[in-house]
Design a protein around this motif. Sequence first.
Motif, PDB file in Angstrom:
ATOM      1  N   ALA A 196       6.377  -1.815  28.119  1.00  0.00           N
ATOM      2  CA  ALA A 196       5.555  -2.640  29.012  1.00  0.00           C
ATOM      3  C   ALA A 196       6.137  -4.060  29.121  1.00  0.00           C
ATOM      4  O   ALA A 196       6.153  -4.664  30.196  1.00  0.00           O
ATOM      5  CB  ALA A 196       4.119  -2.695  28.486  1.00  0.00           C
ATOM      6  N   TYR A 197       6.621  -4.567  27.988  1.00  0.00           N
ATOM      7  CA  TYR A 197       7.193  -5.919  27.944  1.00  0.00           C
ATOM      8  C   TYR A 197       8.401  -6.031  28.878  1.00  0.00           C
ATOM      9  O   TYR A 197       8.515  -6.980  29.661  1.00  0.00           O
ATOM     10  CB  TYR A 197       7.600  -6.242  26.504  1.00  0.00           C
ATOM     11  CG  TYR A 197       8.244  -7.603  26.316  1.00  0.00           C
ATOM     12  CD1 TYR A 197       7.481  -8.765  26.335  1.00  0.00           C
ATOM     13  CD2 TYR A 197       9.619  -7.714  26.092  1.00  0.00           C
ATOM     14  CE1 TYR A 197       8.080 -10.008  26.144  1.00  0.00           C
ATOM     15  CE2 TYR A 197      10.222  -8.948  25.896  1.00  0.00           C
ATOM     16  CZ  TYR A 197       9.450 -10.091  25.923  1.00  0.00           C
ATOM     17  OH  TYR A 197      10.032 -11.317  25.742  1.00  0.00           O
ATOM     18  N   LEU A 198       9.274  -5.027  28.822  1.00  0.00           N
ATOM     19  CA  LEU A 198      10.509  -5.101  29.614  1.00  0.00           C
ATOM     20  C   LEU A 198      10.261  -4.789  31.086  1.00  0.00           C
ATOM     21  O   LEU A 198      10.787  -5.470  31.973  1.00  0.00           O
ATOM     22  CB  LEU A 198      11.559  -4.135  29.042  1.00  0.00           C
ATOM     23  CG  LEU A 198      12.105  -4.508  27.661  1.00  0.00           C
ATOM     24  CD1 LEU A 198      13.027  -3.416  27.149  1.00  0.00           C
ATOM     25  CD2 LEU A 198      12.834  -5.846  27.705  1.00  0.00           C
ATOM     26  N   VAL A 199       9.443  -3.785  31.354  1.00  0.00           N
ATOM     27  CA  VAL A 199       9.221  -3.353  32.740  1.00  0.00           C
ATOM     28  C   VAL A 199       8.564  -4.459  33.575  1.00  0.00           C
ATOM     29  O   VAL A 199       8.873  -4.636  34.759  1.00  0.00           O
ATOM     30  CB  VAL A 199       8.364  -2.053  32.770  1.00  0.00           C
ATOM     31  CG1 VAL A 199       7.793  -1.806  34.159  1.00  0.00           C
ATOM     32  CG2 VAL A 199       9.222  -0.870  32.331  1.00  0.00           C
ATOM     33  N   ALA A 200       7.721  -5.252  32.936  1.00  0.00           N
ATOM     34  CA  ALA A 200       6.983  -6.288  33.667  1.00  0.00           C
ATOM     35  C   ALA A 200       7.892  -7.356  34.277  1.00  0.00           C
ATOM     36  O   ALA A 200       7.490  -8.093  35.162  1.00  0.00           O
ATOM     37  CB  ALA A 200       5.968  -6.944  32.732  1.00  0.00           C
ATOM     38  N   LYS A 201       9.115  -7.441  33.786  1.00  0.00           N
ATOM     39  CA  LYS A 201       9.977  -8.555  34.215  1.00  0.00           C
ATOM     40  C   LYS A 201      11.382  -8.077  34.553  1.00  0.00           C
ATOM     41  O   LYS A 201      12.354  -8.630  34.046  1.00  0.00           O
ATOM     42  CB  LYS A 201      10.082  -9.583  33.076  1.00  0.00           C
ATOM     43  CG  LYS A 201       9.031 -10.661  33.071  1.00  0.00           C
ATOM     44  CD  LYS A 201       9.287 -11.693  34.158  1.00  0.00           C
ATOM     45  CE  LYS A 201       8.580 -12.996  33.924  1.00  0.00           C
ATOM     46  NZ  LYS A 201       8.971 -13.666  32.712  1.00  0.00           N
ATOM     47  N   GLN A 202      11.509  -7.016  35.315  1.00  0.00           N
ATOM     48  CA  GLN A 202      12.857  -6.550  35.589  1.00  0.00           C
ATOM     49  C   GLN A 202      13.383  -7.053  36.918  1.00  0.00           C
ATOM     50  O   GLN A 202      12.629  -7.501  37.777  1.00  0.00           O
ATOM     51  CB  GLN A 202      12.942  -5.028  35.478  1.00  0.00           C
ATOM     52  CG  GLN A 202      13.411  -4.635  34.079  1.00  0.00           C
ATOM     53  CD  GLN A 202      13.387  -3.155  33.833  1.00  0.00           C
ATOM     54  OE1 GLN A 202      12.707  -2.415  34.552  1.00  0.00           O
ATOM     55  NE2 GLN A 202      14.107  -2.719  32.823  1.00  0.00           N
TER      56      GLN A 202
END
Length: 488
Positions: A19-25
């Motif tokens: 969730a952490y990575l997907v939110a800011k790709q």
Amino acid sequence: DPPRVDLQGQLMGGFDEKAYLVAKQLKPGDDPYREHAFNLQESDRLGSERAIRDTRHYRCASLNFDTDLPSTSIIITFHNEARSTLLRTVKSVLMRSPPSLIQEIILIDDFSSDPDDCQLLSQIPKVRCLRNGRREGLIRSRVRGANTASAAILTFLDSHCEVNADWLQPMIQRVKEDHTRVVSPIIDVISLDNFAYLAASADLRGGFDWSLHFKWEQIPIEQKMARSDPTQPIRTPVIAGGIFVMDKSWFNHLGQYDTHMDIWGGENFELSFRVWMCGGSLEILPCSRVGHVFRKRHPYDFPEGNALTYIKNTRRAAEVWMDEYKQYYYSARPSAQGKAFGRSVHRLTLRRKLNCKPFRWYMENVYPELRYKFKYLTQCLQNHSLSFTFYPDFAQNVQTCLIIFTTFTFLLLLLPVLRTLCGQKYVDTLNSSVSFLTIEALGERRPPPRLISGPPRGPPHPRSPPKFNHFFLIPFPTNPENFIQICP
Ligand SMILES: [Mn+2]
């Protein structure tokens, strides 16, 4: 590396990495280099726990460390770091360090646009997040991190790194043995384009020129010859500054950082001069390796401008620590003269209180190699058929030398003339390439001071005039006279 399931449970706690990575790709069509000055698409694609090659010398793997090494607080400051690189930095520390050595990981969010970049990571066990209420820069952020650290040893780390196998033990061991040591790893290169992990040379140390521009340089040949054990520490005149380990009480005793420096740059010189001159030492440990994404530009902005900030910070370092040698900094960076650099009285008081050695001591004992070749100058002098007095037997190891004796005032008059004669290209070379030797360093070879027009010592040189390729400025330590020496 331990299996993934264990990692999630033991090291990462309830943190939801996906969730952490997907939110800011990176959004489709966006320039992957725009925001961070490295290829974000490639960084995002890599995942957070890739294997990297162990780049150490094979003999490093058999080193032994104390079983009771003290733990450390890892301090990572960042401003708008990419989530994938920041997470990889944190996770590599957790994966590749003995858990007992990691007291905590302190993230200092230097007023990034999105507070969640940092805040969400504090769900990982041992990770704490502190957010600045305004942009403070690396220097004040690190001091804030150090002040809240609970371990006796501080480890400063950049925010786009991957630490390598057993990176931490060699550094903590050295600092435990002598708390005045400040130690750095070899900094490997993570490609900003494809994120390949590349081994850096193990024969480099930190150096600089008179404009206080940091550079990696070869270990002097005599030191290299004397190194029989490739696992031994390398003495270094300066550290790059991004990654190092230092005893917390020593850090505090020496005055932490100069908190009047802004954003980034120059703080590594100030720290390095201070450590050496005030009783400590700096070393690079070849058995400790940390990868770092080296970039070609700063992706963030400097409120007062990049160049101006660097000049302000380096000028503060020069004013407080370089004594009479600061004039060579100014000659290499003429634009620094007259630039505001704030009050330095507190740092000068600190220097007096700590009873630190003069910069001349540093030049003679720590960095005597600071000297440069003067290609353009010497070519120019020959082109203009400038005639000087020769002292053929001046120094055996440099063969024939040309020496001009002059006062420093005369030198100041002479240099602009030479610059005018030789043009801009020459000016630049001169600016960054002034070298020092002291009379003591020359020892027995010292000729008696003579005037510029004085007679040569010994018989006239039988050969035709030599080709010049060295140029030294040699300040007299005990009287105001100076002379210039030009050697073939
Ligand atoms: Mn960096």
